[in-house]
Scaffold this motif. Structure first.
Motif, mmCIF file in Angstrom:
data_model
loop_
_atom_site.group_PDB
_atom_site.id
_atom_site.type_symbol
_atom_site.label_atom_id
_atom_site.label_comp_id
_atom_site.label_asym_id
_atom_site.label_seq_id
_atom_site.Cartn_x
_atom_site.Cartn_y
_atom_site.Cartn_z
ATOM 1 N N ALA A 70 0.966 -1.437 -0.336
ATOM 2 C CA ALA A 70 0.080 -0.217 -0.306
ATOM 3 C C ALA A 70 0.710 1.578 -0.094
ATOM 4 O O ALA A 70 0.471 2.228 -0.591
ATOM 5 N N TYR A 71 1.615 1.086 0.842
ATOM 6 C CA TYR A 71 2.648 2.275 0.722
ATOM 7 C C TYR A 71 3.556 2.499 -0.425
ATOM 8 O O TYR A 71 3.521 3.725 -1.273
ATOM 9 N N ALA A 72 4.202 1.294 -1.246
ATOM 10 C CA ALA A 72 4.774 1.159 -2.218
ATOM 11 C C ALA A 72 3.821 2.280 -3.488
ATOM 12 O O ALA A 72 4.170 3.813 -4.338
ATOM 13 N N ALA A 73 2.546 2.072 -3.287
ATOM 14 C CA ALA A 73 1.353 2.497 -4.196
ATOM 15 C C ALA A 73 1.675 3.921 -4.346
ATOM 16 O O ALA A 73 0.902 5.463 -5.492
ATOM 17 N N ILE A 74 1.284 4.933 -3.178
ATOM 18 C CA ILE A 74 1.152 5.842 -2.765
ATOM 19 C C ILE A 74 2.853 7.252 -3.049
ATOM 20 O O ILE A 74 3.046 7.929 -3.002
ATOM 21 N N ALA A 75 3.595 6.654 -1.843
ATOM 22 C CA ALA A 75 5.382 6.638 -2.733
ATOM 23 C C ALA A 75 5.668 7.424 -3.507
ATOM 24 O O ALA A 75 5.673 9.164 -3.099
ATOM 25 N N ASP A 76 5.598 6.601 -4.302
ATOM 26 C CA ASP A 76 5.950 8.090 -5.541
ATOM 27 C C ASP A 76 7.293 8.249 -5.617
ATOM 28 O O ASP A 76 7.138 9.081 -6.248
ATOM 29 N N GLU A 77 8.211 8.023 -4.763
ATOM 30 C CA GLU A 77 9.623 7.863 -4.372
ATOM 31 C C GLU A 77 9.408 9.165 -4.133
ATOM 32 O O GLU A 77 10.695 10.155 -3.419
ATOM 33 N N ARG A 78 8.620 10.089 -3.619
ATOM 34 C CA ARG A 78 8.626 11.009 -2.676
ATOM 35 C C ARG A 78 9.089 11.019 -1.099
ATOM 36 O O ARG A 78 9.645 12.086 -0.050
ATOM 37 N N ASP A 79 9.696 8.956 -1.137
ATOM 38 C CA ASP A 79 10.155 9.319 0.815
ATOM 39 C C ASP A 79 11.459 8.381 0.526
ATOM 40 O O ASP A 79 12.804 8.035 1.481
ATOM 41 N N MET A 80 12.356 9.472 -0.214
ATOM 42 C CA MET A 80 13.957 8.856 -0.960
ATOM 43 C C MET A 80 14.658 10.054 0.092
ATOM 44 O O MET A 80 14.018 11.081 0.625
ATOM 45 N N GLY A 81 15.403 9.306 0.785
ATOM 46 C CA GLY A 81 15.917 9.583 2.318
ATOM 47 C C GLY A 81 15.168 9.924 3.464
ATOM 48 O O GLY A 81 16.569 10.671 3.768
ATOM 49 N N ARG A 82 13.993 9.313 3.361
ATOM 50 C CA ARG A 82 13.902 10.194 4.566
ATOM 51 C C ARG A 82 14.155 8.775 5.257
ATOM 52 O O ARG A 82 13.839 7.756 5.456
ATOM 53 N N TYR A 83 13.689 9.139 7.123
ATOM 54 C CA TYR A 83 14.067 8.617 7.835
ATOM 55 C C TYR A 83 12.901 6.952 8.364
ATOM 56 O O TYR A 83 11.704 8.264 8.527
ATOM 57 N N ALA A 84 13.325 6.300 8.973
ATOM 58 C CA ALA A 84 11.892 5.674 9.885
ATOM 59 C C ALA A 84 12.915 5.619 11.116
ATOM 60 O O ALA A 84 13.617 4.131 11.094
ATOM 61 N N VAL A 85 13.143 6.042 12.264
ATOM 62 C CA VAL A 85 14.206 5.773 13.154
ATOM 63 C C VAL A 85 12.714 4.586 14.596
ATOM 64 O O VAL A 85 12.038 5.056 14.859
ATOM 65 N N PHE A 86 14.049 3.759 14.751
ATOM 66 C CA PHE A 86 13.083 2.703 15.628
ATOM 67 C C PHE A 86 14.110 3.153 17.154
ATOM 68 O O PHE A 86 14.488 3.136 17.000
#
Length: 112
Positions: free
Chosen positions: A53-69
């Motif tokens: 679902a995420y990939a269908a929306i992301a459209d490369e706008r997530d390039m270099g963004r963090y997911a920090v746990f």
């Protein structure tokens, strides 16, 4: 978005898919997950479904963004590395304290 201490796969999927559907701009944000007191049951299969679902929306706008746990769990980095394979443009990392997460995100932001 906040999950109170624990969640399961179906609840995670419903919440996250609903959130990105309502706020597609969020794929371009850094995400911070405070896992210090988490005791849920979200599986790799659940993450795989969310990734579709995420990939269908992301459209490369997530390039270099963090997911920090944030977690002291020594097993979490391995699981996160496996999950990160589904999000190839996002940077997944695990830190032990919230201060470490804030420092990482501040440094990245100030460098831009």
């Amino acid at each position: 978005m906040r999950f109170a201490i624990s969640t399961n796969g179906p609840a995670f999927l419903a919440a996250m898919q609903g959130w990105i559907a309502q706020h597609p701009e969020a794929v371009g944000y850094d995400w911070l997950y405070d896992m210090r007191i988490y005791h849920g049951t979200v599986s790799h299969d659940d993450m795989t479904q969310f990734a579709r679902a995420y990939a269908a929306i992301a459209d490369e706008r997530d390039m270099g963004r963090y997911a920090v746990f944030v977690s002291p769990d020594p097993g979490l980095p391995l699981w996160i590395r496996a999950c990160a394979l589904h999000f190839p443009r996002r940077i997944f990392t695990v830190v032990r304290t919230m201060a470490d997460a804030e420092k990482l995100l501040r440094r990245d932001f100030s460098a831009k």
